[in-house]
Design an enzyme around this catalytic site. Structure first.
Site, mmCIF file in Angstrom:
data_model
loop_
_atom_site.group_PDB
_atom_site.id
_atom_site.type_symbol
_atom_site.label_atom_id
_atom_site.label_comp_id
_atom_site.label_asym_id
_atom_site.label_seq_id
_atom_site.Cartn_x
_atom_site.Cartn_y
_atom_site.Cartn_z
ATOM 1 N N LYS A 43 -8.427 3.316 1.897
ATOM 2 C CA LYS A 43 -7.573 4.516 1.662
ATOM 3 C C LYS A 43 -7.690 5.287 0.330
ATOM 4 O O LYS A 43 -8.025 6.573 0.223
ATOM 5 C CB LYS A 43 -6.159 4.441 1.797
ATOM 6 C CG LYS A 43 -5.821 3.914 3.312
ATOM 7 C CD LYS A 43 -4.604 3.433 3.497
ATOM 8 C CE LYS A 43 -4.420 2.915 4.797
ATOM 9 N NZ LYS A 43 -5.367 1.630 5.046
ATOM 10 N N ASN B 3 -2.421 -2.428 13.094
ATOM 11 C CA ASN B 3 -4.002 -2.594 12.917
ATOM 12 C C ASN B 3 -4.442 -1.256 13.779
ATOM 13 O O ASN B 3 -5.437 -0.289 13.511
ATOM 14 C CB ASN B 3 -4.561 -3.639 13.679
ATOM 15 C CG ASN B 3 -4.024 -4.863 12.719
ATOM 16 O OD1 ASN B 3 -3.673 -4.592 11.807
ATOM 17 N ND2 ASN B 3 -4.568 -5.919 13.242
ATOM 18 N N SER C 292 0.856 -1.203 -0.081
ATOM 19 C CA SER C 292 -0.090 -0.087 -0.013
ATOM 20 C C SER C 292 0.779 1.217 0.025
ATOM 21 O O SER C 292 0.536 2.382 0.146
ATOM 22 C CB SER C 292 -1.024 0.181 1.222
ATOM 23 O OG SER C 292 -0.177 -0.271 2.413
ATOM 24 N N SER D 11 -14.271 24.993 -27.852
ATOM 25 C CA SER D 11 -14.403 23.593 -28.733
ATOM 26 C C SER D 11 -13.162 23.517 -29.740
ATOM 27 O O SER D 11 -12.700 24.345 -30.175
ATOM 28 C CB SER D 11 -15.564 23.870 -29.295
ATOM 29 O OG SER D 11 -15.596 22.635 -30.498
ATOM 30 N N ASN E 16 -17.865 27.180 -23.688
ATOM 31 C CA ASN E 16 -18.655 25.776 -22.713
ATOM 32 C C ASN E 16 -18.435 25.981 -21.300
ATOM 33 O O ASN E 16 -17.366 26.329 -20.931
ATOM 34 C CB ASN E 16 -17.949 24.444 -23.190
ATOM 35 C CG ASN E 16 -18.553 24.084 -24.776
ATOM 36 O OD1 ASN E 16 -19.827 24.679 -25.161
ATOM 37 N ND2 ASN E 16 -17.661 23.436 -25.566
ATOM 38 N N TYR F 143 -9.912 -6.805 12.581
ATOM 39 C CA TYR F 143 -9.089 -6.362 11.750
ATOM 40 C C TYR F 143 -9.158 -7.574 10.473
ATOM 41 O O TYR F 143 -8.950 -8.376 10.638
ATOM 42 C CB TYR F 143 -7.778 -5.768 11.874
ATOM 43 C CG TYR F 143 -7.082 -5.316 10.489
ATOM 44 C CD1 TYR F 143 -7.037 -4.061 10.386
ATOM 45 C CD2 TYR F 143 -6.053 -6.391 10.016
ATOM 46 C CE1 TYR F 143 -6.478 -3.705 9.204
ATOM 47 C CE2 TYR F 143 -5.586 -5.825 8.899
ATOM 48 C CZ TYR F 143 -5.606 -4.294 8.152
ATOM 49 O OH TYR F 143 -5.074 -4.032 7.084
ATOM 50 N N GLN G 208 -7.654 -2.420 4.006
ATOM 51 C CA GLN G 208 -6.733 -1.394 3.545
ATOM 52 C C GLN G 208 -7.151 -0.696 2.252
ATOM 53 O O GLN G 208 -6.611 0.279 1.649
ATOM 54 C CB GLN G 208 -5.413 -2.439 2.916
ATOM 55 C CG GLN G 208 -4.337 -1.676 2.081
ATOM 56 C CD GLN G 208 -3.122 -2.528 2.135
ATOM 57 O OE1 GLN G 208 -2.643 -2.854 3.174
ATOM 58 N NE2 GLN G 208 -2.885 -2.833 1.000
ATOM 59 N N GLU H 233 -19.761 21.703 -15.682
ATOM 60 C CA GLU H 233 -20.071 20.232 -16.038
ATOM 61 C C GLU H 233 -19.293 19.139 -15.287
ATOM 62 O O GLU H 233 -19.324 18.138 -14.865
ATOM 63 C CB GLU H 233 -19.666 20.087 -17.644
ATOM 64 C CG GLU H 233 -20.711 20.765 -18.485
ATOM 65 C CD GLU H 233 -20.362 20.828 -19.934
ATOM 66 O OE1 GLU H 233 -20.694 19.871 -20.433
ATOM 67 O OE2 GLU H 233 -19.648 21.596 -20.284
ATOM 68 N N LYS I 4 -17.767 28.229 -30.132
ATOM 69 C CA LYS I 4 -18.631 27.689 -28.851
ATOM 70 C C LYS I 4 -17.630 28.303 -27.576
ATOM 71 O O LYS I 4 -16.587 28.373 -27.568
ATOM 72 C CB LYS I 4 -18.256 26.033 -28.842
ATOM 73 C CG LYS I 4 -19.132 25.449 -29.621
ATOM 74 C CD LYS I 4 -20.717 25.578 -29.486
ATOM 75 C CE LYS I 4 -21.111 25.060 -28.095
ATOM 76 N NZ LYS I 4 -20.926 23.458 -27.882
ATOM 77 N N THR J 139 -40.931 24.480 -10.965
ATOM 78 C CA THR J 139 -40.990 23.229 -10.455
ATOM 79 C C THR J 139 -41.194 22.481 -11.960
ATOM 80 O O THR J 139 -41.617 23.024 -12.857
ATOM 81 C CB THR J 139 -42.218 22.968 -9.745
ATOM 82 O OG1 THR J 139 -43.378 23.607 -10.437
ATOM 83 C CG2 THR J 139 -42.163 24.216 -8.336
ATOM 84 N N HIS J 140 -40.730 21.262 -11.716
ATOM 85 C CA HIS J 140 -40.627 20.182 -12.949
ATOM 86 C C HIS J 140 -39.775 20.964 -14.114
ATOM 87 O O HIS J 140 -40.127 20.848 -15.151
ATOM 88 C CB HIS J 140 -42.142 20.065 -13.430
ATOM 89 C CG HIS J 140 -42.997 19.820 -12.159
ATOM 90 N ND1 HIS J 140 -43.290 18.242 -12.018
ATOM 91 C CD2 HIS J 140 -43.652 20.420 -11.469
ATOM 92 C CE1 HIS J 140 -43.919 18.278 -10.658
ATOM 93 N NE2 HIS J 140 -44.286 19.390 -10.304
HETATM 94 N N1 ARG Z 1 -1.439 -1.429 5.289
HETATM 95 C C1 ARG Z 1 -2.291 -1.855 6.179
HETATM 96 C C2 ARG Z 1 -3.652 -1.097 6.065
HETATM 97 O O1 ARG Z 1 -3.763 0.003 5.392
HETATM 98 C C3 ARG Z 1 -1.655 -1.779 7.621
HETATM 99 C C4 ARG Z 1 -2.464 -2.660 8.410
HETATM 100 C C5 ARG Z 1 -1.836 -3.972 8.054
HETATM 101 N N2 ARG Z 1 -2.090 -4.888 9.435
HETATM 102 C C6 ARG Z 1 -1.786 -6.320 9.148
HETATM 103 N N3 ARG Z 1 -2.036 -7.045 10.229
HETATM 104 N N4 ARG Z 1 -1.370 -6.805 7.978
HETATM 105 O O2 ARG Z 1 -4.656 -1.658 6.642
#
Ligand code: ARG
Length: 462
Positions: free
Chosen positions: A324, A109, A22, A276, A284, A316, A321, A289, A282, A154-155
């Site tokens: 994020k 965790n 990650s 455009s 725009n 957990y 993960q 949008e 044009k 309205t509408h």
């Molecule tokens: N990168 C993990 C997450 O975003 C961190 C926690 C990982 N914990 C584990 N026991 N593998 O959730």
């Protein structure tokens, strides 16, 4: 030092590594991770789990790491999986063996749950600032063009005359509720999860309160399993974001409509309009949008995380993960959308004549309800007045006349949009005096929604 060293013989399969890393996105939590680790390490020292020399070395190392992260010189390593292991690895490179004590009484965790709460806290402050700025721009526009009249719809059919200021203030009301939603969510998220460990806490004598105060949280999380399993503080942020994004989309849609030749209610200066590639004439409203379009991904991120969460057993699970990227994108997209729609609102130039002409258009008969109400005031039952005015409307349409012409001189309500507006003199109504008061009230409510002071608890860690 890798977390595989003790237990595992073989290297991780490259596909699993690519899937499970990650660091490519959670590097964004680097500052939060260091902040949490500093508070945790100081607590370990106060609790006699780190010597003065070890705490000093860890503090110095983490501060260097914070600088490297800020300067963009931190050497990220994909094999170290995530931001937490990257920081710990870098700390070991800097200070050696003492780095191995930082993770005492802590799991990734509870660490990731903390980092994410710190991120959401910052993100909420920024989004609220953006909402306030947009609401202020709408109030400003309302005040500057307080006397302009257009049809309310309205509408998407012309309904009744209304002040432009009243219409703009409708959007302000939505934004004020959005501010409240983000504030409510932030209150519930204001809990420190550190000390929950992997899932049941720790047997070591730590001081959770110390860490809570350091990091400026209002409360401790009350259950260790919940603390590492819960992401509803992310869901609440994303839910508030989705509602806000839909509000921005509706405002954007009106700007798109109003800037067409068909409506012609506003002109968009070149600074907020695009061209455009093929049609030279044009101009725009791409910005508006895209604010409308971007709401799709924000709603999508909410649905995405709800779907990730729905089948997870306590506590957990690595699935978490997946919280994020959607959260980060929600925040970035919202910040950009708020700024873009605010620029558009500030720049757009209302066309008073076009608006008024639409409200006065004989074929639209936007005063028909006012005429019926004037008859009610003379004792005619409303249903009867509705029928009689309906018949007048039919006659006017048949004879190609205005409602005022067929109603005659003793029914002035039929021809006077301003008088109709002035008569909507009730709380929440569009009478000019009510709208002036509403502008002042909206401004006061916005000011009362004061900025959030950063709550880093103790003055010694400025
Ligand atoms: N990168 C993990 C997450 O975003 C961190 C926690 C990982 N914990 C584990 N026991 N593998 O959730």
């Amino acid at each position: 030092m890798s977390i595989r060293e003790g237990r595992f013989d073989e290297d991780l399969d490259p596909a699993i590594l690519a899937l499970s890393q990650s660091i490519s996105f959670d590097r964004r939590l680097g500052g939060d991770d260091v902040e949490g680790s500093l508070a945790h390490a100081e607590m370990l020292h106060v609790a006699d789990l780190l010597s003065a020399a070890e705490w000093e070395a860890i503090r110095r190392g983490l501060e260097e790491i914070r600088e490297e992260l800020e300067r963009g010189t931190f050497p990220f390593d994909e094999r170290a999986e995530d931001i937490h292991m990257n920081v710990e690895k870098r700390l070991a490179e800097k200070i050696g063996a003492a780095a191995g004590k930082l993770h005492t009484a802590r799991s990734r965790n509870d660490q990731v749950a903390l980092d994410l709460r710190l991120f959401v806290r910052r993100a909420t402050r920024e989004v609220k600032d953006g909402i306030r700025a947009l609401a202020a721009a709408l109030i400003e526009k309302a005040e500057r063009h307080a006397e302009l009249v257009l049809p309310a719809y309205t509408h998407l059919q012309r309904a009744q005359p209304v002040l432009l200021a009243h219409h703009l203030l409708a959007h302000v009301e939505m934004l004020l509720r959005d501010l409240g939603r983000f504030a409510d969510a932030a209150d519930r998220a204001d809990e420190c999860p550190l000390g929950s460990g992997a899932c049941t806490g720790t047997g070591l004598p730590i001081d959770r309160e110390f860490v809570r105060r350091k990091l400026g949280f209002a409360r401790l999380t009350a259950n260790s399993l919940d603390a590492v399993a819960d992401r509803d503080f992310v869901l609440e942020f994303e839910a508030a974001a989705a509602i806000l994004a839909v509000h921005l989309s509706r405002l954007a849609e009106e700007i798109v409509l109003w800037s067409t030749a068909e409506f012609g209610f506003v002109r968009l200066p070149d600074s907020v309009a695009t061209g455009s590639s093929m049609m030279p004439q044009k101009k725009n409203p791409d910005g508006a949008e895209l604010v409308r379009g971007k709401s799709g991904r924000i709603v999508g991120h909410l649905v995405g995380l709800l779907t990730v969460m729905k089948g997870l057993p306590l506590s957990y699970n690595r699935d978490l993960q997946e919280d994020k990227e959607g959260l980060f994108d929600t925040f970035d997209t919202l910040a950009l959308s708020l700024a873009a729609i605010r620029s558009t609102v500030e720049a757009m130039e209302p066309d008073a004549a076009r608006m008024r002409a639409a409200a006065l258009d004989p074929a639209s008969m936007t005063t028909a309800t006012d005429l019926a109400e004037s008859m009610v005031a003379r004792g005619v039952p409303f249903r009867e007045a509705h029928r009689q005015v309906g018949a007048l409307v039919r006659r006017a349409l048949g004879e190609g006349k205005s409602l005022g012409e067929v109603a005659g001189p003793d029914a002035p309500a039929a021809g006077d949009v301003d008088a109709g507006i002035a008569r909507k003199d009730l709380p929440g109504g569009t009478a000019p005096s009510r709208v002036r008061a509403a502008i002042a009230a909206a401004r006061a409510r916005l000011a009362a929604e004061k900025g959030d002071e950063p709550r880093t608890a103790e003055p010694d860690r400025a």
